[in-house]
Design an enzyme around this catalytic site. Structure first.
Site, PDB file in Angstrom:
ATOM      1  N   GLU A 302       0.847  -1.193   0.000  1.00  0.00           N
ATOM      2  CA  GLU A 302       0.000   0.000   0.000  1.00  0.00           C
ATOM      3  C   GLU A 302       0.882   1.242   0.000  1.00  0.00           C
ATOM      4  O   GLU A 302       1.793   1.351   0.822  1.00  0.00           O
ATOM      5  CB  GLU A 302      -0.910   0.053   1.224  1.00  0.00           C
ATOM      6  N   LYS A 497      -6.400  -3.917  15.622  1.00  0.00           N
ATOM      7  CA  LYS A 497      -7.557  -4.390  14.864  1.00  0.00           C
ATOM      8  C   LYS A 497      -8.522  -5.080  15.821  1.00  0.00           C
ATOM      9  O   LYS A 497      -8.111  -5.930  16.614  1.00  0.00           O
ATOM     10  CB  LYS A 497      -7.124  -5.350  13.750  1.00  0.00           C
ATOM     11  N   LYS A 548      -6.410   3.827   9.829  1.00  0.00           N
ATOM     12  CA  LYS A 548      -6.055   3.280   8.515  1.00  0.00           C
ATOM     13  C   LYS A 548      -7.277   2.554   7.960  1.00  0.00           C
ATOM     14  O   LYS A 548      -7.634   1.472   8.428  1.00  0.00           O
ATOM     15  CB  LYS A 548      -4.864   2.329   8.659  1.00  0.00           C
TER      16      LYS A 548
END
Length: 619
Positions: A302, A497, A548
């Site tokens: 990315e 996460k 993000k």
């Protein structure tokens, strides 16, 4: 006859008297007469137009018992990629009636591997389905009973019961595996196969002749690559714990008519509300040139744009959209590729594949570039066209996904097709890259987690100007809390996460640990996201520095960008919106200086034995 009627009337009178006494006792126990008298007196002076509406809304509802959990439903839904994931619905008993409150969805922890073999994809699909189905069973069969009657605002008790329930499931799974192992041991094993002796080790490299150019010492003493650590075990059904914990927190916020981020901030700050909220800085993906891209370049899974901290979230999203539009336009206007002079086996000239883009699961274009500089030069050109200055209006971050780059057959990282570099050489590559492109202020997962020594070296070299962020290298929240050590790798921050058994209480604890170490908290989306937007509330409520979200080209990711805009607008209206601080590397620079001093001291201590080895080799 008269006596009978008199006796009957006397019995009824006694029954009525008894009921009256019971009613008086019941109402007096609940302090009803006094409260009603106060209510009627206050209502008389107020004289509201809607008397009964006033009595219900402003009085009786406050006297009612608080809503309590009466039903939790788990369902299988599809995420943004059409893959199964988990949804949880919460219902509460409110004034004696069950009422649906809210629903949340949680993503699975599985990574999306686009070029995997069909057998591997089938196995992962089976694992995913089993994980979701088990979670649905846990919720519908057991967790509702565990949490029935609890008040949603009591998050600590909810998470405690969920954690206890999960520990029992882990123990059951452990006992089941031990039983299966003992049964397998009862079956006679086949005779061992005799393997041929291993080949002799390769001869040592020839000694250097006098006058030969000296090579790097780390090349001569290069260590063999360590094998990958086994993947962190994930118990099927564990996502039920994290999903229910989030659903209860959202139910508490809904019942209080508060946004979710406000409830989460109260959990983190011991029920006290912060005076201001700073929006997390956006990390928006605009390009993908990773392992799954068709080009030769693999290093950049990315390419991420980080708008300046001085911009609002709305301005940041507008900037990202404009950059993405320019990237799409650049892909459409690229000239056709030139043919290579090299010929194929059939004698015809082999053409270079065209540079075309497709939207990846991360929400950004996947482009087949062949050199590290190409995507960076593209963004520099876009900045020139838009009148922007790279490094001022926005900075860059690179998600290297180091764990995906390692070629274990060669023991090196494959940064481009046919180009392999050792871990030590990767340090030099990153330092050169940042020197050439100082607008890059963050590297995500530059190495595997097993290469801790290179994390240290890169941190010492770049800590004063570039964030090193551990994503896949950091492990899950549950693993970090179990080890009680979030600094196993030298980095500036961690990507958090919300998956599997991670509860709201766990997120409170991990963010406290990160803040205590003066590290950066980055809340990140998973590879396969659902349309739920709670991730943004988690980032705002727990005070993340970055969020993000991937690119702006997939619906399940755009819902999160829209939620970010809605939260910022609400904070501005309430007067609690706070400015984001500029990027500050001063603390990390001091830490890196200390680390470099330790490494230098260690190097000086090891010079003498190394020289002895070299002298003995010469003789």
């Amino acid at each position: 006859m008269g006596d009978e009627d008199g006796g009957r009337r006397g019995g009824i009178t006694r029954d009525l008297q008894k009921l009256k006494q019971q009613a008086m006792a019941y109402y007096q126990e609940n302090d009803v007469p006094r409260k009603l008298e106060d209510l009627l007196n206050s209502t008389f002076y107020l004289q509201p137009a809607d008397v009964y509406g006033h009595l219900k809304a402003n009085y009786f509802s406050k006297l009612a018992k608080p809503p309590s959990i009466c039903k939790i439903v788990g369902k299988t839904i599809l995420d943004g990629l059409g893959l199964p994931t988990l949804q949880v619905e919460i219902s509460c008993t409110i004034q004696n009636f069950p009422k649906y409150i809210c629903a949340v969805a949680i993503p699975t922890h599985f990574e999306v591997v686009e070029n995997a073999l069909p057998e591997a994809l089938d196995a992962e699909d089976s694992e995913r389905a089993q994980a979701v189905n088990t979670a649905v069973q846990w919720i519908n069969q057991s967790i509702t009973e565990e949490l029935w009657g609890l008040v949603p605002s009591n998050q600590a008790e909810v998470d405690h019961r969920l954690r206890t329930f999960f520990e029992h499931k882990v123990q059951e799974d452990k006992e089941r595996k031990e039983l299966e192992k003992s049964q397998e041991e009862l079956v006679p094993a086949p005779p061992p196969v005799t393997l041929p002796p291993p080949p002799p080790p390769p001869p040592p490299p020839p000694s250097k002749k006098k006058g030969q150019k000296a090579g790097r010492r780390d090349t001569l003493l290069e260590k063999p690559v360590s094998p990958p650590e086994p993947p962190e075990p994930v118990l099927h059904g564990s996502m039920a714990i994290g999903a229910v914990s989030l659903a209860v927190a959202k139910a508490s916020a809904t019942l209080a008519s508060d946004p979710l981020y406000l409830t989460l901030a109260s959990l983190k700050h011991d029920q006290e509300q912060p005076s201001t909220f700073s929006m997390p800085l956006l990390m928006g993906s605009v390009l993908s040139c990773g392992k799954s891209s068709p080009g030769k370049l693999h290093l950049m899974k990315e390419v991420i744009c980080i708008p300046s901290p001085g911009l609002t979230a709305k301005q940041s999203v507008e900037l990202l959209l404009e950059i993405q539009k320019q990237v799409n336009r650049a892909m459409e206007t690229l000239p056709p590729p030139k043919q290579e002079t090299k010929k194929g086996h059939n004698g015809s000239k082999r053409a270079q594949p065209p540079i075309t883009g497709k939207v990846s699961h991360l929400g950004c274009l996947t482009i087949n570039y062949d050199a590290i500089e190409q995507p960076l030069l593209l963004l520099q050109g876009i900045c020139s066209n838009l009148g922007l200055e790279l490094g001022v209006n926005f900075h860059l971050a690179i998600n290297c996904a180091g764990h995906e780059l390692m070629d274990y057959s060669k023991g090196k990282y494959e940064v481009m097709v046919g180009t392999h570099k050792s871990a030590a050489e990767m340090v030099e590559l990153y330092v050169d890259l940042i020197n050439k492109y100082p607008s890059i202020i963050a590297l995500i997962d530059p190495f595997r987690k097993e290469d801790a020594e290179q994390w240290d070296s890169l941190y010492a070299a770049l800590a004063s100007r570039c964030y090193l962020i551990a994503g896949a290298a950091s492990g899950s929240v549950s693993k970090l809390l179990e080890c009680r050590n979030i600094s196993t790798l030298k980095s500036h921050g961690l990507i958090i996460k919300h998956t599997n058994q991670t509860t709201m209480s766990d997120l409170v604890e991990i963010t406290h640990l990160i803040n205590g170490k003066k590290l950066l908290a980055v809340f990140g989306s998973t590879d396969s996201e659902s349309s739920d937007d709670s991730l943004v509330d988690l980032a705002v409520g727990f005070g993340a520095r970055f969020i993000k979200l991937g690119g702006l080209s997939r619906g399940e990711r755009m819902t999160k960008y829209n939620r970010l805009l809605a939260i910022e607008e609400e904070l501005i209206q309430r007067g609690v919106w706070g400015f984001s601080e500029e990027h500050n590397f001063s603390f990390f620079q001091e830490d890196a200086t200390a680390t470099m001093a330790e490494e230098t001291l260690g190097l000086l201590d090891s010079i003498f034995p190394t020289e002895v080895i070299e002298e003995s080799a010469k003789t």
